[in-house]
Design a protein around this motif. Structure first.
Motif, PDB file in Angstrom:
ATOM      1  N   PHE A 184       0.835  -1.202   0.000  1.00  0.00           N
ATOM      2  CA  PHE A 184       0.000   0.000   0.000  1.00  0.00           C
ATOM      3  C   PHE A 184       0.870   1.252   0.000  1.00  0.00           C
ATOM      4  N   LEU A 185       1.932   1.234   0.795  1.00  0.00           N
ATOM      5  CA  LEU A 185       2.821   2.392   0.869  1.00  0.00           C
ATOM      6  C   LEU A 185       3.614   2.577  -0.423  1.00  0.00           C
ATOM      7  N   GLY A 186       3.795   1.490  -1.179  1.00  0.00           N
ATOM      8  CA  GLY A 186       4.612   1.547  -2.380  1.00  0.00           C
ATOM      9  C   GLY A 186       6.097   1.507  -2.081  1.00  0.00           C
ATOM     10  N   TRP A 187       6.466   0.978  -0.906  1.00  0.00           N
ATOM     11  CA  TRP A 187       7.864   1.016  -0.466  1.00  0.00           C
ATOM     12  C   TRP A 187       8.665  -0.204  -0.910  1.00  0.00           C
ATOM     13  N   GLN A 188       8.025  -1.265  -1.297  1.00  0.00           N
ATOM     14  CA  GLN A 188       8.714  -2.487  -1.734  1.00  0.00           C
ATOM     15  C   GLN A 188       9.751  -2.935  -0.694  1.00  0.00           C
ATOM     16  N   VAL A 189       9.327  -3.007   0.537  1.00  0.00           N
ATOM     17  CA  VAL A 189      10.196  -3.502   1.619  1.00  0.00           C
ATOM     18  C   VAL A 189      10.074  -5.011   1.755  1.00  0.00           C
ATOM     19  N   VAL A 190       8.853  -5.539   1.588  1.00  0.00           N
ATOM     20  CA  VAL A 190       8.564  -6.953   1.828  1.00  0.00           C
ATOM     21  C   VAL A 190       8.344  -7.668   0.499  1.00  0.00           C
ATOM     22  N   PRO A 191       9.017  -8.790   0.246  1.00  0.00           N
ATOM     23  CA  PRO A 191       8.751  -9.554  -0.981  1.00  0.00           C
ATOM     24  C   PRO A 191       7.291  -9.994  -1.041  1.00  0.00           C
ATOM     25  N   ARG A 192       6.776 -10.210  -2.244  1.00  0.00           N
ATOM     26  CA  ARG A 192       5.373 -10.592  -2.427  1.00  0.00           C
ATOM     27  C   ARG A 192       5.039 -11.790  -1.543  1.00  0.00           C
ATOM     28  N   THR A 193       3.967 -11.651  -0.780  1.00  0.00           N
ATOM     29  CA  THR A 193       3.583 -12.663   0.202  1.00  0.00           C
ATOM     30  C   THR A 193       2.089 -12.900   0.132  1.00  0.00           C
TER      31      THR A 193
END
Length: 245
Positions: free
Chosen positions: A77-86
């Motif tokens: 949602f934030l658009g930060w791409q911190v977490v790999p797709r889960t």
């Protein structure tokens, strides 16, 4: 939490056949490397089944896999791409989180990366994300550098979203770094969305977290949107995870 039709990776993780390839060593909970779909696709993921979770005194039993999925929802949602797709789905050992595997060198963890100023902005974003989701276990090995695109990713978000302050992280080396104005805007956008029951991010998170956890998450987003820099480690509690790596 079904992926959208345009979410190719999410659809693959949510619907393809899963084949166990082995166990991940040194994991505190049951963690498996799995093949997603046919071997020719070359897609691997990390599968954490609910029934392999070790009971904890301060987190409700059976919720760690849900928190893994919730962390991706917030990051996306934030658009930060911190977490790999889960995704959260049924697998070989029942319901669990399935997270896209990031090809990486395990020797290139946080402690090896923090000395390189090229990564400070990405590390600050991960640190801000950890403040938001109240990450109780950001070890050095939970920060990966992708072999594919040099991006840094954060993994292992099972101990997150607790309504009480639980932040334990190794990322305390960047207190002088200012949070970007765009991050403040993203956090305000999240806080606003969480105040609207019909927003997709709210309905997704309601299926994964408690009402209290969502209320506190919204408040954290509001507070973080007002701070200028990453904080120093607190002196009144243990701020580091153990082991640190």
């Amino acid at each position: 939490m079904a992926p959208s039709p345009s979410d190719t990776v999410g659809t693959l993780l949510a619907t393809a056949e899963l084949t166990v390839r082995g166990f991940v060593a040194n994991a505190s909970n049951h963690t498996l490397l799995i093949q997603v779909g046919v071997p020719e696709d070359g897609t691997h993921a990390i599968y954490k089944p609910r029934r392999g979770e070790r009971p904890l005194w301060d987190f409700p039993p059976g919720t760690l896999c849900q928190r893994e999925a919730a962390a991706w929802v917030v990051s996306d949602f934030l658009g930060w791409q911190v977490v790999p797709r889960t995704v959260l789905r049924e697998g070989p050992m029942g319901l669990g989180s399935v997270q896209l595997f990031v090809p990486h060198d395990p020797e290139e963890h946080y402690f090896a990366l923090v000395g390189d100023e090229r990564y400070h902005d990405q590390l600050a974003r991960i640190a801000t994300f950890d403040l938001l989701v109240n990450n109780a276990d950001r070890k050095g090995s939970h920060v990966l550098r992708s072999d594919v695109d040099d991006r840094l990713w954060g993994i292992d978000h099972g101990l997150t979203f607790h309504p009480q302050t639980k932040l334990r992280t190794v990322i305390w080396d960047l207190p002088a770094l200012r949070l970007r104005a765009a991050w403040h805007a993203d956090l305000r956008r999240l806080a606003s969305a969480l105040g609207d029951a019909v927003q997709p991010v709210t309905t997704q998170l309601e299926a994964l977290l408690s009402v209290t956890e969502l209320t506190v998450l919204r408040r954290r987003a509001e507070l973080l949107a007002e701070i200028d820099c990453l904080p120093d480690p607190p002196a009144d509690r243990r701020p580091y995870p153990w082991p640190p790596l």
